[in-house]
Design an enzyme around this catalytic site. Structure first.
Site, PDB file in Angstrom:
ATOM      1  N   HIS A  10       0.826  -1.216   0.000  1.00 50.03           N
ATOM      2  CA  HIS A  10       0.000   0.000   0.000  1.00 50.03           C
ATOM      3  C   HIS A  10       0.859   1.265   0.000  1.00 50.03           C
ATOM      4  CE1 HIS A  10       0.981   0.884   4.179  1.00 50.03           C
ATOM      5  NE2 HIS A  10       0.845  -0.411   4.417  1.00 50.03           N
ATOM      6  N   GLU A  88      -1.843  -6.818   7.905  1.00 47.72           N
ATOM      7  CA  GLU A  88      -0.497  -6.904   8.456  1.00 47.72           C
ATOM      8  C   GLU A  88      -0.556  -7.661   9.786  1.00 47.72           C
ATOM      9  OE1 GLU A  88       2.542  -7.253   8.194  1.00 47.72           O
ATOM     10  OE2 GLU A  88       3.178  -5.252   7.514  1.00 47.72           O
TER      11      GLU A  88
END
Length: 223
Positions: A10, A88
């Site tokens: 990202h 994550e």
């Protein structure tokens, strides 16, 4: 069935900019982060994707949507599917804390007072195990918990009935997760002291029929 996975980190967030741990917590994309997403989209605009997945965090979703907006080759435009399996790792008590301080708390009791020191001495998996030990609530994911969740994400890809052998899949993911994949599956020839940059593309071939430990072949890293 082998899927070609284009895994994008990202765009930069404010926590990235401030050097803070950011796992399940969120901070918005910075102006640079929006540019990271734009750059990744331009790089991948000629790739025909049959499916698109991302972490369910806003930073990953925003990056993925921008990449799909810019894509010229996918017809029809894939619907973005999100899953918590692609988040994550969860840093528990240390979410949002300064990285240097958090990794000192995790590694210093073991004589390795930095993230890289832990990796060099004990392996990347130990960073998760040590952080969970240091977490006063023990909420942070250990290595086993982390991989169990991630493997569930890859099972989602394997069970996607719209995909066929050789299809290309966009996956917008996270930096430490991409680095973890490289440590687990990459052969020689990759500089893993370099973390994936925001907006970079890493390509994996995923054999959906193989046991997970033998299912991933790295094609390229951090491009």
């Amino acid at each position: 069935m082998v899927l070609h996975i284009y895994a994008v980190r990202h765009g930069q967030t404010y926590f990235n900019r401030y050097n803070r741990l950011q796992g399940w917590s969120n901070s918005p994309l910075t102006e640079r982060g929006l540019a990271d997403a734009e750059r990744a989209g331009r790089k991948l605009e000629g790739v025909a994707f049959q499916a698109a997945y991302s972490s369910d965090t806003t930073r990953a979703r925003a990056t993925a949507e921008r990449i799909l907006d810019l894509n010229q080759a996918s017809a029809p435009r894939p619907t973005l599917r999100t899953a918590m399996n692609f988040r994550e790792q969860f840093y528990g008590y240390y979410e949002g804390q300064d990285m240097g301080l958090a990794w000192w708390a995790a590694g210093a009791p073991h004589g390795a007072p930095s993230y890289q020191g832990i990796v060099d001495e004990f392996g990347l998996g130990a960073t998760r195990d040590f952080l969970k030990q240091a977490d006063p609530f023990h909420d942070a994911e250990d290595d086993q918990e982390y991989w169990r969740r991630v493997e569930g994400g890859f099972r989602l890809l394997a069970q996607d009935g719209t995909l066929r052998d050789g299809d290309r899949v966009l996956l917008v993911w996270h930096g430490n997760s991409l680095l973890s994949m490289m440590h687990r599956f990459a052969g020689d020839g990759y500089d893993l002291s370099e973390r994936p940059t925001n907006g970079s593309v890493t390509v994996f071939d995923y054999d959906t029929a193989a046991p997970f430990e033998r299912s991933i072949e790295v094609v390229s890293y951090n491009q």
